[in-house]
Design a protein around this motif. Structure first.
Motif, PDB file in Angstrom:
ATOM      1  N   LEU A 121       0.827  -1.211   0.000  1.00  0.00           N
ATOM      2  CA  LEU A 121       0.000   0.000   0.000  1.00  0.00           C
ATOM      3  C   LEU A 121       0.858   1.256   0.000  1.00  0.00           C
ATOM      4  O   LEU A 121       0.544   2.226  -0.701  1.00  0.00           O
ATOM      5  CB  LEU A 121      -0.938   0.000   1.206  1.00  0.00           C
ATOM      6  N   ALA A 122       1.940   1.244   0.758  1.00  0.00           N
ATOM      7  CA  ALA A 122       2.836   2.386   0.789  1.00  0.00           C
ATOM      8  C   ALA A 122       3.474   2.630  -0.585  1.00  0.00           C
ATOM      9  O   ALA A 122       3.654   3.780  -1.004  1.00  0.00           O
ATOM     10  CB  ALA A 122       3.912   2.195   1.850  1.00  0.00           C
ATOM     11  N   ILE A 157       0.939   4.301  -3.020  1.00  0.00           N
ATOM     12  CA  ILE A 157       0.453   5.663  -2.719  1.00  0.00           C
ATOM     13  C   ILE A 157       1.378   6.683  -3.309  1.00  0.00           C
ATOM     14  O   ILE A 157       2.508   6.636  -3.360  1.00  0.00           O
ATOM     15  CB  ILE A 157       0.289   5.863  -1.195  1.00  0.00           C
TER      16      ILE A 157
END
Length: 95
Positions: free
Chosen positions: A91-92, A95
């Motif tokens: 997810l990081a 983003i």
């Protein structure tokens, strides 16, 4: 985002979570010699005992975390923590 960068983020998240789990357990009071007095874990145990009529139920979250604090993470728990950390890394990276 490149595939290599994404893969590195997932690996860092998974590895970091596995390494950090014992440190975090100890920091909140689930130690190798029992629950530390006055810690967040002690408050959690007190709440669980009040809710269960004076005892902490086997298999409850408090019992599982204390077991991990005393004996370390088992294979399944290590896999779960690594998977969760890898998901956070992914997810990081996205983003």
């Amino acid at each position: 985002m490149g595939l290599l960068t994404t893969g590195l983020a997932v690996a860092a998240g998974a590895g970091g979570a596995v390494v950090a789990a014992p440190v975090v357990l100890g920091a909140v009071g689930f130690t190798s010699v029992g629950i530390a007095a006055g810690s967040w874990a002690a408050g959690m145990m007190s709440s669980a005992a009040i809710a269960n009529g004076g005892g902490v139920a086997a298999g409850s979250l408090v019992a599982v975390l204390q077991s991990a604090g005393m004996a370390g993470l088992g294979t399944a728990a290590t896999a779960g923590v690594g998977t969760a950390g890898g998901a956070v890394g992914l997810l990081a990276a996205l983003i």
